[in-house]
Scaffold this motif. Sequence first.
Motif, PDB file in Angstrom:
ATOM      1  N   VAL A  31       0.877  -0.830  -0.036  1.00  9.75           N
ATOM      2  CA  VAL A  31      -0.403   0.113   0.288  1.00  9.75           C
ATOM      3  C   VAL A  31       1.375   1.572  -0.056  1.00  9.75           C
ATOM      4  CG1 VAL A  31      -1.705   1.155   1.363  1.00  9.75           C
ATOM      5  CG2 VAL A  31      -1.687  -1.614   1.296  1.00  9.75           C
ATOM      6  N   ASP A  32       1.010   2.171  -1.360  1.00 16.58           N
ATOM      7  CA  ASP A  32       1.607   3.067  -1.466  1.00 16.58           C
ATOM      8  C   ASP A  32       1.360   4.226  -0.582  1.00 16.58           C
ATOM      9  OD1 ASP A  32       3.396   4.962  -2.006  1.00 16.58           O
ATOM     10  OD2 ASP A  32       4.440   3.853  -4.146  1.00 16.58           O
ATOM     11  N   LEU A  33       1.105   5.028  -0.054  1.00 11.40           N
ATOM     12  CA  LEU A  33       0.193   6.205   0.511  1.00 11.40           C
ATOM     13  C   LEU A  33       0.794   7.558  -0.249  1.00 11.40           C
ATOM     14  CD1 LEU A  33      -0.846   5.523   4.292  1.00 11.40           C
ATOM     15  CD2 LEU A  33      -1.422   4.825   1.486  1.00 11.40           C
ATOM     16  N   GLY A  34       1.996   7.918  -0.854  1.00  7.64           N
ATOM     17  CA  GLY A  34       2.795   8.801  -1.566  1.00  7.64           C
ATOM     18  C   GLY A  34       3.859   8.968  -0.434  1.00  7.64           C
ATOM     19  N   SER A  35       3.480   8.205   0.559  1.00  8.54           N
ATOM     20  CA  SER A  35       5.965   8.762   1.155  1.00  8.54           C
ATOM     21  C   SER A  35       6.397   7.976   0.984  1.00  8.54           C
ATOM     22  CB  SER A  35       5.016   8.023   2.847  1.00  8.54           C
ATOM     23  OG  SER A  35       5.834   8.360   3.532  1.00  8.54           O
ATOM     24  N   GLU A  36       7.771   8.669   1.236  1.00  6.99           N
ATOM     25  CA  GLU A  36       8.865   7.988   0.741  1.00  6.99           C
ATOM     26  C   GLU A  36       9.483   6.423   2.090  1.00  6.99           C
ATOM     27  OE1 GLU A  36      11.752  10.856   2.405  1.00  6.99           O
ATOM     28  OE2 GLU A  36      11.113  12.273   1.199  1.00  6.99           O
ATOM     29  N   ALA A  37       8.255   6.094   2.286  1.00  2.00           N
ATOM     30  CA  ALA A  37       8.199   5.089   3.138  1.00  2.00           C
ATOM     31  C   ALA A  37       7.065   3.967   2.421  1.00  2.00           C
ATOM     32  CB  ALA A  37       7.302   4.877   4.901  1.00  2.00           C
ATOM     33  N   LEU A  38       6.732   2.865   2.657  1.00  2.00           N
ATOM     34  CA  LEU A  38       6.416   1.768   2.401  1.00  2.00           C
ATOM     35  C   LEU A  38       5.498   1.422   2.945  1.00  2.00           C
ATOM     36  CD1 LEU A  38       4.972   0.754  -1.361  1.00  2.00           C
ATOM     37  CD2 LEU A  38       6.519  -1.391  -0.835  1.00  2.00           C
ATOM     38  N   ILE A  39       4.032   0.389   2.859  1.00  2.00           N
ATOM     39  CA  ILE A  39       3.628   0.090   3.734  1.00  2.00           C
ATOM     40  C   ILE A  39       3.678  -2.216   2.931  1.00  2.00           C
ATOM     41  CG2 ILE A  39       1.846  -0.950   5.185  1.00  2.00           C
ATOM     42  CD1 ILE A  39       0.573   1.916   5.297  1.00  2.00           C
ATOM     43  N   VAL A  40       3.459  -2.571   3.071  1.00  2.00           N
ATOM     44  CA  VAL A  40       3.828  -4.087   3.159  1.00  2.00           C
ATOM     45  C   VAL A  40       2.700  -4.797   4.168  1.00  2.00           C
ATOM     46  CG1 VAL A  40       5.131  -6.162   2.246  1.00  2.00           C
ATOM     47  CG2 VAL A  40       5.941  -3.681   1.709  1.00  2.00           C
ATOM     48  N   LEU A  41       1.916  -5.200   3.304  1.00  2.00           N
ATOM     49  CA  LEU A  41       0.680  -6.306   3.864  1.00  2.00           C
ATOM     50  C   LEU A  41       1.296  -7.602   3.985  1.00  2.00           C
ATOM     51  CD1 LEU A  41      -1.292  -6.535   5.979  1.00  2.00           C
ATOM     52  CD2 LEU A  41      -2.618  -7.475   3.849  1.00  2.00           C
ATOM     53  N   ASP A  42       2.095  -8.467   4.485  1.00  2.00           N
ATOM     54  CA  ASP A  42       2.194 -10.329   5.140  1.00  2.00           C
ATOM     55  C   ASP A  42       3.822 -10.378   4.153  1.00  2.00           C
ATOM     56  OD1 ASP A  42       0.710 -10.882   6.956  1.00  2.00           O
ATOM     57  OD2 ASP A  42      -1.000 -11.565   5.652  1.00  2.00           O
ATOM     58  N   ALA A  43       3.921 -11.600   4.007  1.00  2.00           N
ATOM     59  CA  ALA A  43       4.999 -11.495   3.369  1.00  2.00           C
ATOM     60  C   ALA A  43       5.618 -12.979   3.174  1.00  2.00           C
ATOM     61  CB  ALA A  43       6.876 -11.596   4.609  1.00  2.00           C
ATOM     62  N   GLY A  44       4.464 -13.321   2.299  1.00  2.00           N
ATOM     63  CA  GLY A  44       4.055 -14.805   1.183  1.00  2.00           C
ATOM     64  C   GLY A  44       5.111 -14.810   0.140  1.00  2.00           C
ATOM     65  N   THR A  45       4.712 -15.380  -0.399  1.00  2.00           N
ATOM     66  CA  THR A  45       6.012 -15.238  -1.755  1.00  2.00           C
ATOM     67  C   THR A  45       5.746 -14.621  -2.803  1.00  2.00           C
ATOM     68  OG1 THR A  45       4.033 -16.920  -3.193  1.00  2.00           O
ATOM     69  CG2 THR A  45       6.284 -18.537  -2.011  1.00  2.00           C
ATOM     70  N   GLY A  46       5.091 -13.116  -2.650  1.00  2.00           N
ATOM     71  CA  GLY A  46       4.804 -12.279  -3.903  1.00  2.00           C
ATOM     72  C   GLY A  46       5.658 -11.507  -3.358  1.00  2.00           C
ATOM     73  N   ILE A  47       6.106 -11.493  -2.046  1.00  2.00           N
ATOM     74  CA  ILE A  47       7.044 -10.313  -1.710  1.00  2.00           C
ATOM     75  C   ILE A  47       8.023 -10.309  -2.789  1.00  2.00           C
ATOM     76  CG2 ILE A  47       8.601 -11.588   0.260  1.00  2.00           C
ATOM     77  CD1 ILE A  47       7.393  -9.203   2.008  1.00  2.00           C
ATOM     78  N   ARG A  48       8.487 -11.701  -3.202  1.00  2.00           N
ATOM     79  CA  ARG A  48       9.716 -11.929  -3.821  1.00  2.00           C
ATOM     80  C   ARG A  48       9.354 -10.977  -4.767  1.00  2.00           C
ATOM     81  NH1 ARG A  48      11.569 -15.063  -8.174  1.00  2.00           N
ATOM     82  NH2 ARG A  48      13.497 -15.759  -8.336  1.00  2.00           N
ATOM     83  N   ASN A  49       8.751 -10.912  -5.735  1.00  2.00           N
ATOM     84  CA  ASN A  49       8.997  -9.933  -6.891  1.00  2.00           C
ATOM     85  C   ASN A  49       8.040  -8.345  -6.276  1.00  2.00           C
ATOM     86  OD1 ASN A  49       8.937 -12.212  -8.753  1.00  2.00           O
ATOM     87  ND2 ASN A  49       6.580 -12.263  -8.068  1.00  2.00           N
TER      88      ASN A  49
END
Length: 276
Positions: A31-49
């Motif tokens: 979830v990108d809120l236009g900040s210099e930081a990034l929110i990521v929800l969960d770390a299944g295999t999709g997080i690799r890409n």
Amino acid sequence: MKITFWGCRGSCPGAVHEQKHHGGNTTCISVDLGSEALIVLDAGTGIRNLGKEILEKSRPIYLLLTHVHWDHIQGFPFFDPIFNPEQNIFLYSPDGKEAVRRLLWQMDGTYFPVTHNEICATLTPLKTPWFMESVFQGSLDSIQTNHPGKCFAYRLTHEEKSVVLIPDNQLHKTRPDHKDMSEFIEFCRDADVLVHDAQFRKKDMPLKEDWGHSILEDVITLAHTANVKTLVLFHHDPDRTDMELESDVKTVNNALKKLGSKTQCVAAADGLTIEP
């Protein structure tokens, strides 16, 4: 607010040859809120890409864990930013340090050849979601779901836009300790986007009763009653094909139309981006 799906499967990765559009990776959403930081929800295999996409940027990452079943953490050891010494990664779960500890324990030299002691990034566990106000100028609410073990859903609000993320949840109540659907309706009320577990169908019952996932009909009821704008079917069964998912979307939209609902439904797919 930009919501991107990197992994949409539940339980285990799917069969790619029948899932070219919707993908076979397990749970991960950014979830990108236009900040210099990034929110990521969960770390299944999709997080690799996701890791390969953002590796060069090195902006702070806030990883929010819903729970620590394998399909939600198994991609973490393959997340390239953890081996970047300039990367700051903040870890948060309403379950506290226990969830973070289990996330790292899979990198013990036995289940994975590289141990968590060899992680180069700076990992910082967080006790509270203070970062939503101070970093993103938004808010973060959570609710425990009906799922074996402790599992939490999130509601992110930013600049009058809200997204509710409920990857694992059984809406049909079968035990006294289960939350009633009315509690989830209030949690999702008037959300711009609702991403909800829709892994099971009626034919899966009663064999998979109390496995902690919802059937399609209950998700329709939740989305309509809560008056959400967009419903995203998520946590797809690993055997669910593209054709079946596309058929499900038609079924849901037809049902919503008959109810006079304004809610529109789509099925999550690896690489799909939604901007409410």
